[in-house]
Scaffold this motif. Structure first.
Motif, PDB file in Angstrom:
ATOM      1  N   GLU A  66       0.673  -1.107  -0.029  1.00 52.08           N
ATOM      2  CA  GLU A  66      -0.159  -0.027   0.074  1.00 52.08           C
ATOM      3  C   GLU A  66       1.096   1.214   0.097  1.00 52.08           C
ATOM      4  O   GLU A  66       1.841   1.288   0.727  1.00 52.08           O
ATOM      5  CB  GLU A  66      -0.938  -0.144   1.333  1.00 52.08           C
ATOM      6  N   GLY A 102      -3.746   0.681  -2.455  1.00 55.32           N
ATOM      7  CA  GLY A 102      -3.216  -0.661  -2.565  1.00 55.32           C
ATOM      8  C   GLY A 102      -2.508  -1.154  -3.610  1.00 55.32           C
ATOM      9  O   GLY A 102      -2.787  -0.455  -4.814  1.00 55.32           O
ATOM     10  N   SER A 116      -2.248  -3.688  -6.215  1.00 52.90           N
ATOM     11  CA  SER A 116      -3.219  -4.735  -6.597  1.00 52.90           C
ATOM     12  C   SER A 116      -2.809  -5.984  -7.119  1.00 52.90           C
ATOM     13  O   SER A 116      -3.311  -7.175  -6.576  1.00 52.90           O
ATOM     14  CB  SER A 116      -3.988  -4.412  -7.902  1.00 52.90           C
ATOM     15  N   LEU A 172      -2.146  -7.987  -3.684  1.00 49.02           N
ATOM     16  CA  LEU A 172      -3.420  -8.443  -3.085  1.00 49.02           C
ATOM     17  C   LEU A 172      -3.772  -9.604  -3.793  1.00 49.02           C
ATOM     18  O   LEU A 172      -4.255 -10.569  -3.402  1.00 49.02           O
ATOM     19  CB  LEU A 172      -4.317  -7.256  -3.132  1.00 49.02           C
ATOM     20  N   ASP A 173      -3.848  -9.619  -5.242  1.00 45.42           N
ATOM     21  CA  ASP A 173      -4.257 -10.734  -5.992  1.00 45.42           C
ATOM     22  C   ASP A 173      -3.435 -11.928  -5.937  1.00 45.42           C
ATOM     23  O   ASP A 173      -3.827 -12.814  -5.817  1.00 45.42           O
ATOM     24  CB  ASP A 173      -4.156 -10.248  -7.509  1.00 45.42           C
ATOM     25  N   GLN A 219       2.785   2.909 -10.215  1.00 42.29           N
ATOM     26  CA  GLN A 219       2.671   3.885  -8.925  1.00 42.29           C
ATOM     27  C   GLN A 219       3.506   4.937  -8.976  1.00 42.29           C
ATOM     28  O   GLN A 219       3.168   6.266  -8.306  1.00 42.29           O
ATOM     29  CB  GLN A 219       3.016   2.651  -7.545  1.00 42.29           C
ATOM     30  N   GLU A 268     -10.049  -3.036   1.613  1.00 45.71           N
ATOM     31  CA  GLU A 268     -10.176  -2.854   0.377  1.00 45.71           C
ATOM     32  C   GLU A 268     -10.627  -4.045  -0.358  1.00 45.71           C
ATOM     33  O   GLU A 268     -10.633  -5.057   0.160  1.00 45.71           O
ATOM     34  CB  GLU A 268      -8.639  -2.621  -0.076  1.00 45.71           C
ATOM     35  N   ARG A 305     -11.146  -6.045  -4.106  1.00 43.14           N
ATOM     36  CA  ARG A 305     -10.550  -6.519  -5.456  1.00 43.14           C
ATOM     37  C   ARG A 305     -11.570  -7.648  -6.169  1.00 43.14           C
ATOM     38  O   ARG A 305     -12.339  -8.476  -5.221  1.00 43.14           O
ATOM     39  CB  ARG A 305      -9.214  -7.398  -5.194  1.00 43.14           C
ATOM     40  N   LYS A 349     -12.446 -12.087 -10.152  1.00 44.78           N
ATOM     41  CA  LYS A 349     -12.206 -12.447 -11.331  1.00 44.78           C
ATOM     42  C   LYS A 349     -12.764 -13.741 -11.857  1.00 44.78           C
ATOM     43  O   LYS A 349     -12.789 -14.405 -12.935  1.00 44.78           O
ATOM     44  CB  LYS A 349     -10.560 -12.716 -11.389  1.00 44.78           C
ATOM     45  N   TYR A 363     -16.530  -9.798  -5.307  1.00 49.56           N
ATOM     46  CA  TYR A 363     -15.463  -9.242  -4.762  1.00 49.56           C
ATOM     47  C   TYR A 363     -14.662  -9.925  -3.755  1.00 49.56           C
ATOM     48  O   TYR A 363     -15.484 -10.726  -3.065  1.00 49.56           O
ATOM     49  CB  TYR A 363     -15.824  -7.918  -4.372  1.00 49.56           C
TER      50      TYR A 363
END
Length: 324
Positions: free
Chosen positions: A76, A82, A84, A87-88, A128, A254, A256, A259, A265
Motif C-alpha cells: 500500500e 493498494g 493490486s 493483493l491478487d 505507482q 479494500e 478486489r 475474477k 469481490y
C-alpha cells in the motif's frame, strides 16, 4: 534461468535469501535490506542475500512454490492506495503468511542524461511512481510520454543510449547505477510512504506449528481476506459487525474483483490487535468462517514505521541516507 543472488553487506552463512522486486535499487530492495524475517520484531541491515525477480507476482510465487523462503512486497502507498498485484497474488496462492510490515518514506528522483528538462521525451517508471508524481510531471514535463514499467529501476540501462529518456526512481538507484539526478524530490506529496510486507510460508498460529515450520509471529496487526457467498444488500455488514461487536478496529479495508464473475469481490482487511493480544481471537475466526464463502488468514505481525521520528535504527538510517 533462475534469478541471480545479489550479495549484500554482512551476509551470514545461515541467513535465508529474500526475494524482492528487482533490479537492484528499487524501494522494495531497500525494504528487503531492512527486513528481518527470522526475528520480525526487529529490523536489520544487509543480513540476507537478496534475490531479484521481475514482478511482484513472481516473488510471491517463488515463496509459495518453496523456491525461496521469504519475499518482500509492497502492499500500500499512502498516495495511490493498494498494490493490486500483491493483493491478487496473496488471494490466489496458498500457504503464505505475513511475518512483518515495514513502512518506508518515498522520495522520487528524476534520473537521466538530458541537459535540460524540455529535452526529455519519455519518462519510464512503475505505474505507482508515475501516479505519485503526476502533478510535477504535468507542470515540468508536459511534452513527455509516460511509459509504465514493472519496477522503478527496470529501464535505467536505457539511459545510456537514449538521452531523451528519463526514469523516476530513488536517489539511491541513481547512486548505484552512477547516473545523474535531474530533480528530487518530485513526488507530489512530501509525506509519501509505502508499506511493505515480509511474506513467508508456514502455519498461522503457534498451535498449528508442524515440523518446525515458523508460526505467525504475532504483533500489533492481523491481515485477512474473505469472499462472500452472495452479492445481496447487507452482505458486507455481517463480517463488519463481527469486528465492531468485539471492538476490533479496521486500519484498512479494500476490495478486489474475484475474477470469477462481474460484481463479485474479495475484501482485504487489516485489523489492529487489542493491547496484550498478539493474535486474532479464535472466536472471531469462527464467526468469520460462518459468514464467508472463503476466508484466508495471512497472520498477525509487528509493524515497523520508519517514517516516524526515531523509527530508524542506525543501520536503517545509513541505508536511507543514500536516498536523500
Amino acid at each position: 534461468m533462475p534469478p541471480t543472488v545479489l550479495p549484500t553487506a554482512d551476509v551470514t552463512v545461515s541467513a535465508s535469501p529474500v526475494a524482492f522486486l528487482g533490479p537492484a535499487g528499487t524501494y522494495t530492495e531497500l525494504a528487503a535490506l531492512l527486513a528481518c524475517p527470522e526475528q520480525p520484531h526487529l529490523h536489520s541491515q544487509g543480513s540476507h542475500p537478496l534475490v531479484p525477480y521481475p514482478t511482484i507476482s513472481a516473488c510471491l510465487e517463488a515463496v509459495a512454490a518453496g523456491q525461496q523462503p521469504w519475499a518482500v512486497v509492497p502492499v500500500e502507498n499512502s498516495v495511490e492506495g493498494g498494490v493490486s498485484m500483491t493483493l491478487d497474488a496473496l488471494w490466489q496462492l496458498e500457504g503464505l503468511s505475513i511475518r512483518q510490515a515495514l513502512i518506508l518514506p518515498i522520495r522520487h528522483a528524476l534520473i537521466g542524461r538530458a541537459s535540460q528538462l524540455q529535452h526529455i521525451e519519455q519518462v519510464y517508471s512503475h505505474p505507482q511512481a508515475l501516479a505519485q508524481c503526476q502533478a510535477w510531471l504535468r507542470a515540468h514535463l508536459p511534452q513527455a510520454t509516460l511509459i509504465p514499467t514493472r519496477s522503478t529501476t527496470e529501464e535505467l540501462d536505457r539511459l545510456q543510449q537514449q538521452p531523451g529518456a528519463a526514469v523516476i526512481a530513488s536517489e539511491r538507484a541513481a547512486t548505484l547505477y552512477q547516473l545523474p539526478v535531474l530533480a528530487c524530490p518530485i513526488n507530489d506529496h512530501p509525506d509519501n510512504c509505502t508499506r511493505f510486507w515480509v511474506v513467508g510460508r508456514g502455519p498461522l498460529s503457534p498451535s498449528d506449528r508442524q515440523d518446525g515450520a515458523p508460526a505467525s509471529p504475532g504483533g500489533s496487526h492481523t491481515s485477512l481476506a474473505f469472499s462472500l457467498p452472495h452479492n445481496v444488500p447487507g452482505a458486507l455488514l455481517k463480517p463488519l459487525q463481527v469486528f465492531a461487536e468485539r471492538g476490533l478496529n479496521m486500519s484498512r479495508i479494500e476490495s478486489r474483483p474475484t475474477k470469477k464473475s462481474a460484481g463479485t469481490y474479495v475484501f482485504f482487511v487489516d485489523l489492529e490487535n487489542p493491547v496484550g493480544q498478539p493474535y486474532l481471537d479464535a472466536e472471531v475466526i469462527a464467526a468469520l468462517e460462518a459468514i464467508a464463502e472463503t476466508l484466508k488468514l495471512f497472520g498477525s505481525y509487528p509493524v515497523h514505521d520508519l517514517c516516524k521520528q526515531g523509527g530508524l535504527s542506525q543501520a536503517a538510517g545509513a541505508l536511507l541516507s543514500e536516498t536523500g
